[in-house]
Design a protein around this motif. Sequence first.
Motif, PDB file in Angstrom:
ATOM      1  N   LEU A 270       0.809  -1.225   0.000  1.00 31.08           N
ATOM      2  CA  LEU A 270       0.000   0.000   0.000  1.00 31.08           C
ATOM      3  C   LEU A 270       0.841   1.274   0.000  1.00 31.08           C
ATOM      4  O   LEU A 270       0.430   2.303   0.531  1.00 31.08           O
ATOM      5  CB  LEU A 270      -0.964   0.026   1.193  1.00 31.08           C
ATOM      6  N   ASP A 271       2.021   1.212  -0.621  1.00 29.05           N
ATOM      7  CA  ASP A 271       2.914   2.381  -0.576  1.00 29.05           C
ATOM      8  C   ASP A 271       2.934   3.189  -1.867  1.00 29.05           C
ATOM      9  O   ASP A 271       3.814   4.039  -2.054  1.00 29.05           O
ATOM     10  CB  ASP A 271       4.334   1.951  -0.205  1.00 29.05           C
TER      11      ASP A 271
ATOM     12  N   TYR B 261      -4.565   3.778  -4.088  1.00 28.94           N
ATOM     13  CA  TYR B 261      -4.843   2.492  -3.450  1.00 28.94           C
ATOM     14  C   TYR B 261      -4.377   1.410  -4.416  1.00 28.94           C
ATOM     15  O   TYR B 261      -4.462   1.568  -5.637  1.00 28.94           O
ATOM     16  CB  TYR B 261      -6.333   2.313  -3.149  1.00 28.94           C
TER      17      TYR B 261
ATOM     18  N   GLY C 234      -3.998  -4.806  -0.954  1.00 27.87           N
ATOM     19  CA  GLY C 234      -3.801  -4.218   0.366  1.00 27.87           C
ATOM     20  C   GLY C 234      -4.845  -4.659   1.370  1.00 27.87           C
ATOM     21  O   GLY C 234      -4.517  -5.078   2.486  1.00 27.87           O
TER      22      GLY C 234
ATOM     23  N   ALA D 240       7.583   0.609   4.024  1.00 30.77           N
ATOM     24  CA  ALA D 240       6.392   1.330   4.494  1.00 30.77           C
ATOM     25  C   ALA D 240       5.587   0.410   5.407  1.00 30.77           C
ATOM     26  O   ALA D 240       5.543  -0.801   5.203  1.00 30.77           O
ATOM     27  CB  ALA D 240       5.537   1.787   3.314  1.00 30.77           C
TER      28      ALA D 240
ATOM     29  N   HIS E 195       2.192   0.349   6.185  1.00 29.48           N
ATOM     30  CA  HIS E 195       0.735   0.423   6.077  1.00 29.48           C
ATOM     31  C   HIS E 195       0.025  -0.858   6.516  1.00 29.48           C
ATOM     32  O   HIS E 195      -0.937  -0.822   7.290  1.00 29.48           O
ATOM     33  CB  HIS E 195       0.323   0.768   4.648  1.00 29.48           C
ATOM     34  N   THR E 196       0.472  -2.008   6.000  1.00 23.59           N
ATOM     35  CA  THR E 196      -0.248  -3.243   6.323  1.00 23.59           C
ATOM     36  C   THR E 196      -0.025  -3.669   7.768  1.00 23.59           C
ATOM     37  O   THR E 196      -0.944  -4.180   8.418  1.00 23.59           O
ATOM     38  CB  THR E 196       0.159  -4.380   5.363  1.00 23.59           C
TER      39      THR E 196
ATOM     40  N   ARG F 169      -2.362  -1.138   9.794  1.00 22.33           N
ATOM     41  CA  ARG F 169      -3.799  -1.402   9.722  1.00 22.33           C
ATOM     42  C   ARG F 169      -4.156  -2.804  10.192  1.00 22.33           C
ATOM     43  O   ARG F 169      -5.191  -3.012  10.850  1.00 22.33           O
ATOM     44  CB  ARG F 169      -4.293  -1.174   8.294  1.00 22.33           C
TER      45      ARG F 169
ATOM     46  N   ARG G 184       4.714   6.236  -0.760  1.00 26.43           N
ATOM     47  CA  ARG G 184       3.868   6.900   0.233  1.00 26.43           C
ATOM     48  C   ARG G 184       4.072   6.208   1.573  1.00 26.43           C
ATOM     49  O   ARG G 184       3.908   5.003   1.691  1.00 26.43           O
ATOM     50  CB  ARG G 184       2.392   6.815  -0.181  1.00 26.43           C
ATOM     51  N   SER G 185       4.426   6.955   2.575  1.00 26.66           N
ATOM     52  CA  SER G 185       4.664   6.408   3.918  1.00 26.66           C
ATOM     53  C   SER G 185       3.429   6.573   4.790  1.00 26.66           C
ATOM     54  O   SER G 185       2.497   7.307   4.449  1.00 26.66           O
ATOM     55  CB  SER G 185       5.855   7.124   4.566  1.00 26.66           C
ATOM     56  N   VAL G 186       3.423   5.895   5.914  1.00 25.86           N
ATOM     57  CA  VAL G 186       2.343   6.059   6.886  1.00 25.86           C
ATOM     58  C   VAL G 186       2.355   7.489   7.401  1.00 25.86           C
ATOM     59  O   VAL G 186       3.403   8.029   7.765  1.00 25.86           O
ATOM     60  CB  VAL G 186       2.510   5.076   8.061  1.00 25.86           C
TER      61      VAL G 186
ATOM     62  N   GLU H 155      -1.778  10.026  11.752  1.00 24.41           N
ATOM     63  CA  GLU H 155      -2.646   8.889  12.031  1.00 24.41           C
ATOM     64  C   GLU H 155      -2.082   8.045  13.163  1.00 24.41           C
ATOM     65  O   GLU H 155      -2.826   7.501  13.984  1.00 24.41           O
ATOM     66  CB  GLU H 155      -2.834   8.046  10.764  1.00 24.41           C
TER      67      GLU H 155
END
Length: 416
Positions: free
Chosen positions: A150-151, A155, A159, A193, A195-196, A199, A377-379, A383
């Motif tokens: 998801l980086d 989208y 992911g 990254a 993301h996964t 989340r 794209r990083s976290v 957030e």
Amino acid sequence: MSTSKGYGGEIMGKRMKNIGIITSGGDCGGLNAVVRGAAKTAMARGIGAYIIPNGYAGLYNLVDFERLVFLDEERTDHVNSAFAGSDAGHSRVKISKIPDPEKYDRILLGLRKFNLDGLLISGGDDTGSVVVDLAENGIACVHAPKTMDLDLQTYSVGGDSAINKISRIVEDLKTTGKTHNRVMIVEVFGRYAGHTAFRGGVAADADCILIPEITVDFEAVYYHVKHYYMRRILNSDARSGTYVMVVAEGVKGEDGKYFSDSGDSTDSFGHVRLAGAGRYIRTRIEGMMREDPEIRQFMKVSGMFVPKVFEIPEVREVVPGHIVRSGSTSAYDVNFGKEIGSAGVILLDEGVSGVTVVEVHDGRIRYMPTAEAIVQRSVNLNEVTFYEQMDVCFGRRPQSYVPVLEEMTGPIERFM
């Protein structure tokens, strides 16, 4: 073959008679949905759709193939959108690094051999970089974003499936953790990254989530582990409890370096093969426990202490590895995969090349130049701060969350 002088969304001469479909990079959920969506739309528009197997390796060797799989109605029936992975196959090959000076001419000869006018290519940032490369060399292609990391700026299919799988794995591991009073560390994919891991960990109520975007402060992590782990066991009537951490493979230590058991080993795109973050975190926590007299006292009070045998809590790391990529695809990724596969065919047929499908919204196909879409794209750390107020540990001392309120009007678009 239809060609273009430029890329990044230039209009070319239309239309497509035949297209090739390539899936590349790591496998994940949703890829078969991309293939099926592309094949069905190609049929509807009178375009022949063919699978080019084995990713970019297959594209390079296309000129030597005797036949390609034609995605007619019967063959497409066998492409199950709910199955993770890809019927088209994968490889990790970067075209520009092939030491053949005639490589692009070779690819063009292969495309001409099978009368392919354009390519629909599904993959992540590495795959997308080759899409840019191919478009610059006069090969019509559209990128369908795929990466469980998801980086990308968009989208990417896979992911949501990965997040759901990570969440289920972490939830399941709580049973063995609680039975043995273990601290459980789950190391998951994500490369650079988080993301996964972020989340998936949030969805499973993980106590601590370590991501590449935040350099690990082990003192902060240890304080959090000790507080929750000891409280849960001491307050349990059966002296039973666990603590769960989710660790992204690309997490960094105090020295700012990645943990890797593979040394300097790299893949064809030049990425260090990351492995061992979970093991490193485990050994650090175990070392801190051995030096902590409060842990020894806790083990005695809880009835677990056995001299020379069981003096500190068990800390175990689990690496689900490719299980996170495999199995089934989430309903969201099936929907999204079909949309971007279909949209990619339409873009090609409408004469657009060198772009990444962003989404299909209200029937409108949105896209952007692939060179821009593959920028990492990083976290978002805002957030992270939001979840820190819920006492999730992210490997640092919690930052203060400052709420920003924003009233929305009108219909809300999808957020993933």
